[in-house]
Design an enzyme around this catalytic site. Structure first.
Site, PDB file in Angstrom:
ATOM      1  N   CYS A 114       0.691  -1.265  -0.102  1.00 25.76           N
ATOM      2  CA  CYS A 114       0.013  -0.057   0.188  1.00 25.76           C
ATOM      3  C   CYS A 114       0.817   1.396   0.133  1.00 25.76           C
ATOM      4  O   CYS A 114       0.544   2.203  -0.664  1.00 25.76           O
ATOM      5  CB  CYS A 114      -0.988   0.098   1.137  1.00 25.76           C
ATOM      6  SG  CYS A 114      -1.934  -1.462   1.195  1.00 25.76           S
ATOM      7  N   HIS A 276      -4.095   6.956   1.115  1.00 20.94           N
ATOM      8  CA  HIS A 276      -4.175   5.653   0.467  1.00 20.94           C
ATOM      9  C   HIS A 276      -5.608   5.201   0.628  1.00 20.94           C
ATOM     10  O   HIS A 276      -6.165   5.283   1.577  1.00 20.94           O
ATOM     11  CB  HIS A 276      -3.139   4.558   0.857  1.00 20.94           C
ATOM     12  CG  HIS A 276      -3.623   3.306   0.764  1.00 20.94           C
ATOM     13  ND1 HIS A 276      -3.852   2.597  -0.531  1.00 20.94           N
ATOM     14  CD2 HIS A 276      -3.732   2.278   1.554  1.00 20.94           C
ATOM     15  CE1 HIS A 276      -4.197   1.471  -0.420  1.00 20.94           C
ATOM     16  NE2 HIS A 276      -4.100   1.129   0.675  1.00 20.94           N
ATOM     17  N   ASN A 306      -9.953  -0.738  -3.213  1.00 17.52           N
ATOM     18  CA  ASN A 306      -8.524  -0.489  -2.549  1.00 17.52           C
ATOM     19  C   ASN A 306      -7.436  -1.289  -3.802  1.00 17.52           C
ATOM     20  O   ASN A 306      -7.549  -2.476  -3.823  1.00 17.52           O
ATOM     21  CB  ASN A 306      -8.316  -1.263  -1.331  1.00 17.52           C
ATOM     22  CG  ASN A 306      -6.977  -1.110  -0.668  1.00 17.52           C
ATOM     23  OD1 ASN A 306      -6.010  -0.929  -1.431  1.00 17.52           O
ATOM     24  ND2 ASN A 306      -6.778  -1.280   0.577  1.00 17.52           N
TER      25      ASN A 306
HETATM   26  O1  UT7 Z   1      -4.782  -1.294   2.013  1.00 17.95           O
HETATM   27  C1  UT7 Z   1      -4.156  -2.599   2.802  1.00 17.95           C
HETATM   28  C2  UT7 Z   1      -4.560  -2.175   4.311  1.00 17.95           C
HETATM   29  N1  UT7 Z   1      -5.793  -2.658   4.599  1.00 17.95           N
HETATM   30  C3  UT7 Z   1      -6.609  -2.137   5.353  1.00 17.95           C
HETATM   31  O2  UT7 Z   1      -6.235  -0.852   5.850  1.00 17.95           O
HETATM   32  C4  UT7 Z   1      -7.822  -2.831   5.920  1.00 17.95           C
HETATM   33  C5  UT7 Z   1      -8.105  -2.478   7.229  1.00 17.95           C
HETATM   34  N2  UT7 Z   1      -9.152  -3.192   7.845  1.00 17.95           N
HETATM   35  C6  UT7 Z   1     -10.284  -2.942   7.337  1.00 17.95           C
HETATM   36  O3  UT7 Z   1     -10.739  -2.294   6.338  1.00 17.95           O
HETATM   37  C7  UT7 Z   1     -11.515  -3.745   8.001  1.00 17.95           C
HETATM   38  O4  UT7 Z   1     -11.000  -4.565   9.062  1.00 17.95           O
HETATM   39  C8  UT7 Z   1     -12.327  -4.852   6.850  1.00 17.95           C
HETATM   40  C9  UT7 Z   1     -13.050  -4.017   6.187  1.00 17.95           C
HETATM   41  C10 UT7 Z   1     -11.303  -5.529   6.245  1.00 17.95           C
HETATM   42  C11 UT7 Z   1     -13.165  -5.645   7.818  1.00 17.95           C
HETATM   43  O5  UT7 Z   1     -14.139  -4.977   8.451  1.00 17.95           O
HETATM   44  P1  UT7 Z   1     -14.389  -5.197  10.148  1.00 17.95           P
HETATM   45  O6  UT7 Z   1     -15.421  -4.394  10.640  1.00 17.95           O
HETATM   46  O7  UT7 Z   1     -13.170  -4.980  10.820  1.00 17.95           O
HETATM   47  O8  UT7 Z   1     -14.768  -6.677  10.118  1.00 17.95           O
HETATM   48  P2  UT7 Z   1     -14.265  -7.861  10.865  1.00 17.95           P
HETATM   49  O9  UT7 Z   1     -13.134  -8.490  10.294  1.00 17.95           O
HETATM   50  O10 UT7 Z   1     -14.037  -7.791  12.347  1.00 17.95           O
HETATM   51  O11 UT7 Z   1     -15.466  -8.860  10.888  1.00 17.95           O
HETATM   52  C12 UT7 Z   1     -16.734  -8.582  11.483  1.00 17.95           C
HETATM   53  C13 UT7 Z   1     -17.684  -9.435  10.831  1.00 17.95           C
HETATM   54  C14 UT7 Z   1     -17.394 -11.056  11.043  1.00 17.95           C
HETATM   55  O12 UT7 Z   1     -18.394 -11.899  11.224  1.00 17.95           O
HETATM   56  P3  UT7 Z   1     -18.704 -12.202  12.822  1.00 17.95           P
HETATM   57  O13 UT7 Z   1     -17.716 -13.102  13.273  1.00 17.95           O
HETATM   58  O14 UT7 Z   1     -18.987 -10.857  13.755  1.00 17.95           O
HETATM   59  O15 UT7 Z   1     -20.033 -12.946  12.658  1.00 17.95           O
HETATM   60  C15 UT7 Z   1     -17.096 -11.363   9.563  1.00 17.95           C
HETATM   61  O16 UT7 Z   1     -17.141 -12.886   9.294  1.00 17.95           O
HETATM   62  O17 UT7 Z   1     -18.172  -9.445   9.584  1.00 17.95           O
HETATM   63  C16 UT7 Z   1     -18.292 -10.427   8.780  1.00 17.95           C
HETATM   64  N3  UT7 Z   1     -17.488 -10.144   7.625  1.00 17.95           N
HETATM   65  C17 UT7 Z   1     -18.315 -10.131   6.439  1.00 17.95           C
HETATM   66  N4  UT7 Z   1     -19.711 -10.091   6.379  1.00 17.95           N
HETATM   67  C18 UT7 Z   1     -20.184  -9.849   5.013  1.00 17.95           C
HETATM   68  C19 UT7 Z   1     -16.139 -10.015   7.188  1.00 17.95           C
HETATM   69  N5  UT7 Z   1     -16.367  -9.739   5.765  1.00 17.95           N
HETATM   70  C20 UT7 Z   1     -17.559  -9.661   5.324  1.00 17.95           C
HETATM   71  C21 UT7 Z   1     -18.006  -9.630   4.186  1.00 17.95           C
HETATM   72  N6  UT7 Z   1     -19.327  -9.427   4.046  1.00 17.95           N
HETATM   73  N7  UT7 Z   1     -17.622  -9.271   2.853  1.00 17.95           N
END
Ligand code: UT7
Length: 349
Positions: A114, A276, A306
């Site tokens: 990134c 970014h 992204n």
């Molecule tokens: O550019 C590279 C650097 N990367 C970043 O800067 C990314 C930084 N992180 C993020 O942007 C976020 O952490 C994400 C967008 C990747 C994920 O969002 P989050 O709010 O942190 O979600 P999470 O991973 O904590 O997941 C929360 C819930 C989980 O379900 P349970 O366990 O609470 O039932 C996941 O399974 O959301 C679920 N989940 C989804 N649900 C529907 C994760 N991805 C998805 C999805 N659709 N695509």
């Protein structure tokens, strides 16, 4: 004092638009979840066979070179940032050099994910400031779509990434009111495994805790890409999203302030911040923390997702094309991602 200035900028995104709803055919997700957690509405996917990271980089480069008022023949160095190269080796820089029929100039690939474009820009900036080169092409390009696990298992990663390319041409200037004022690069390898693609690689622990001495000859003959690796679906990126998020919202403001302090500016002096495009929520958090107005921050993750090393030059190019950046404006570029690495650049347009 000699400085580098962005003399020309270009971007390229593939035609094929993939909406959040389009992803439903591969995985269990929803438009609502993706928009709420990331701000993304759609992204672009490259043509599976006709477009590569290099070909997209070439398209962006052609525009940047033309806008710089120069030609491919005049470019005297290439820095190409990507995490999704056409080949494991050689890098995309030489493929672009060949595709654009450039002279036998140096071509360097940067692998800083990134932050890749900002690392690449910083390297190019040093070569211009020392007087070594006069026309450097800096490219950030990614073809993520080819390497993502589009099943529900990796939905937290796969929904955020998109394809595209951005490029700039750096040239020297002695004008005090324009050019790159400073660049700031950082890393913290402690978190290397939090956002990574482990295989193919030379770490040789694909099968768990086994010691090298315990591998049999057949396994040793296929260490780099093994059948087990394929069977266990270990050839995809991994991300602990919340851990990346937490670190990003600390490091973005820190590295932006570092650039401002170095040059005696305040956040209110920023005409445009181009963060970014990792996640709209991260950009909004940074905006709030730095007390920047909506007009001072440019985001386009809604339409492209992204694009890692391509995100900063794509957003910069689009902002410039929309007339949001004019001569003399103070522009701040900042990035954070896998490594962890993070970086900023402060420039007068
Ligand atoms: O550019 C590279 C650097 N990367 C970043 O800067 C990314 C930084 N992180 C993020 O942007 C976020 O952490 C994400 C967008 C990747 C994920 O969002 P989050 O709010 O942190 O979600 P999470 O991973 O904590 O997941 C929360 C819930 C989980 O379900 P349970 O366990 O609470 O039932 C996941 O399974 O959301 C679920 N989940 C989804 N649900 C529907 C994760 N991805 C998805 C999805 N659709 N695509």
């Amino acid at each position: 004092m000699l400085r580098s200035r962005i003399a020309g900028i270009g971007m390229y995104v593939p035609e094929h638009v993939v909406t959040n709803n389009d992803l439903l055919k591969y995985m269990d997700t929803s438009d609502e979840w993706i928009q709420e957690r990331t701000g993304i509405k759609e992204r672009r996917y490259a043509h599976r066979t006709d477009e590569t990271t290099t070909t997209m980089g070439v398209e962006a480069a052609k525009i940047a070179i033309e806008r710089a008022g120069t030609t491919a023949n005049e470019i005297d160095f290439i820095v190409f940032a990507t995490l999704s190269p056409d080949y494991y080796f050689p890098g995309c820089g030489v493929l672009l050099q060949r595709a654009m029929q450039m002279k036998e100039i140096g071509a360097l690939d940067v692998r800083n994910q990134c932050s890749g474009f900002l690392y690449a820009l910083s390297v190019a900036d040093q070569f211009i400031k020392t007087g070594m080169y006069k026309n450097i092409l800096v490219v950030g390009a990614e073809k993520h779509s080819f390497g993502l696990d589009l099943t529900t298992r990796s939905r937290n990663i796969s929904v955020i990434f998109g394809d595209g390319a951005g490029a700039v041409v750096l040239q020297p200037t002695e004008d005090d009111n324009c050019g790159i004022l400073s660049t700031h690069l950082h890393s913290d390898g402690e978190s290397a495994e939090i956002l990574a693609m482990f295989n193919p690689g030379t770490h040789a622990n694909h099968w768990g805790e086994k010691n090298y001495a315990d591998f049999d000859d057949a396994e040793i003959a296929h260490m780099f890409i093994s059948q087990k690796m394929i069977d266990n679906e270990q050839l995809f990126p991994f991300m602990d999203g919340p851990a990346v998020f937490k670190k990003a919202i600390v490091k973005f403001p820190e590295v932006i302030n570092e650039a401002l302090n170095k040059n005696g500016y305040k956040t209110s002096d920023i005409k445009l911040l181009i963060p970014h495009q990792a996640n709209l929520r991260i950009a909004q958090f940074v905006q709030q923390k730095l007390k920047l107005s909506d007009d001072q921050v440019y985001n386009n993750i809604q339409h492209y997702g992204n694009t890692t090393a391509a995100s900063v030059p794509i957003a910069l190019c689009e902002a410039w094309e929309k007339g949001k950046i004019n001569n003399g404006d103070l522009v701040c570029l900042a990035a954070f991602g896998s490594g962890f690495t993070w970086a900023s650049a402060l420039l007068k347009w």
